[in-house]
Write an enzyme that holds these catalytic residues in place. Sequence first.
Site, PDB file in Angstrom:
ATOM      1  N   HIS A   1      -1.260  -7.710  -6.772  1.00  8.65           N
ATOM      2  CA  HIS A   1       0.079  -7.589  -7.338  1.00  8.65           C
ATOM      3  C   HIS A   1       0.455  -8.855  -8.081  1.00  8.65           C
ATOM      4  O   HIS A   1      -0.148  -9.908  -7.877  1.00  8.65           O
ATOM      5  CB  HIS A   1       1.111  -7.316  -6.232  1.00  8.65           C
TER       6      HIS A   1
ATOM      7  N   ASN B   1      -0.222 -14.663  -8.675  1.00  7.50           N
ATOM      8  CA  ASN B   1      -0.853 -15.628  -7.778  1.00  7.50           C
ATOM      9  C   ASN B   1      -1.960 -14.879  -7.065  1.00  7.50           C
ATOM     10  O   ASN B   1      -1.709 -13.862  -6.438  1.00  7.50           O
ATOM     11  CB  ASN B   1       0.130 -16.142  -6.716  1.00  7.50           C
TER      12      ASN B   1
ATOM     13  N   CYS C   1       0.845  -1.188   0.000  1.00  9.59           N
ATOM     14  CA  CYS C   1       0.000   0.000   0.000  1.00  9.59           C
ATOM     15  C   CYS C   1       0.885   1.244   0.000  1.00  9.59           C
ATOM     16  O   CYS C   1       1.997   1.217   0.523  1.00  9.59           O
ATOM     17  CB  CYS C   1      -0.893   0.014   1.248  1.00  9.59           C
TER      18      CYS C   1
HETATM   19 ZN   LIG Z   1      -2.137  -3.096   0.465  1.00 11.06          ZN
END
Ligand SMILES: [Zn+2]
EC number: 2.7.7.12
Length: 384
Positions: free
Chosen positions: A205, A192, A84
Amino acid sequence: MITRRTATRMADGRELIYFDDSEPYVSGGATRRLDDPRPLPDRFGPEPSLPEMRQDPLTGEWIPMASHRMNRTFLPAADSCPLCPARPGAAYSDGEVPDTDYDVVVFENRFPALLAPPDGTAGEAWSVDGDPLWPARTAAGRCEVVCFSAEHRASFADLSPRRARTIIEAWADRTTELSRLPGIRQVFAFENRGREIGVTLPHPHGQIYAFPFVTPRTRLMLDRAAEHRARTGRNLLRDVLDAERRAGTRVVLTSEHWTAYVPAAARWPVEVHLAPHRDVPDLPALDDAERDDLAAVYPELLRRLDRFFVTDDGAPIPLPYIAGWHQAVVGEGRELGRLHLQVFSVLRAPGKLKYLAGVESGMGAWISDTTPERIAARLQEVGR
Ligand SMILES: [Zn+2]
């Protein structure tokens, strides 16, 4: 300009690259800068410990050994997610993106399984215990993280085509750059998704591995493609795509430049491949029209996968999946490759996982619990 690329460095020397598609950055009205306040030690301190890899004499496979990965972050709370953006004034200060927002960022993994030495070489070679039966080398590759969104709870399926397009630009950029590093044989971009897959960070991600060897699955596929080329003079993946389009039964989605199909011998409980209509070796070879189309088609395919299983009262169950780009290798065998995406899941029914047990793990032999036609029929149904 579609995407603006700004390369920076983190406190420990790792590369971090911004790929911006929003203002004021994309037009150059402002420029990203990185001020990493963390007192991170230099990665290549006085005694750099590089990961090694050993070759299994029985199969020829290289096994990277990254024991330092045992210390990596595991399922952090949302307020301490290292992917983040930083929140001004927050107590937690070990985020990997020292900025208060971003569009897409790529950076070198802090706990890499593959890492090239800082001297720009492909590392060293030796033998375990001095016996030539056991070759060993520096695992001189690269592992990168791609943050798809600054939103902790976003998923790739929900991204706008604009943002998906930026990620495609980032994948293509990294494939080009990483292919140029000394000794790199293969660049693999993948995602994944879901705890069932073993994801330790829920933030949306993906990852990119630049391998200093040809991976076992790619090696097998190259051998088959070479046999096919010798016998027919044609590209195997091209012939597979044409055959799937001809048969039509397992085709789940077609656009101007792409076709998604469940392969005729799929092995996973849910599996689908996405291939471009034009013969291209890798992501950098896609033209603008193909990239634009992919940015719409791929999220649509993922949204269908998220409707594949539903609860008893009909609510969709977000599918845990692995999505990986097969690209042509660097160097020998490159001419046999053809770009395609493979997406698959270990979920075989709501709440039930396919475990890779004796037959699969011990022998590498696969037994499917379903049929490719059944998987395709469901993916066609949820697209209507
Ligand atoms: Zn995050």
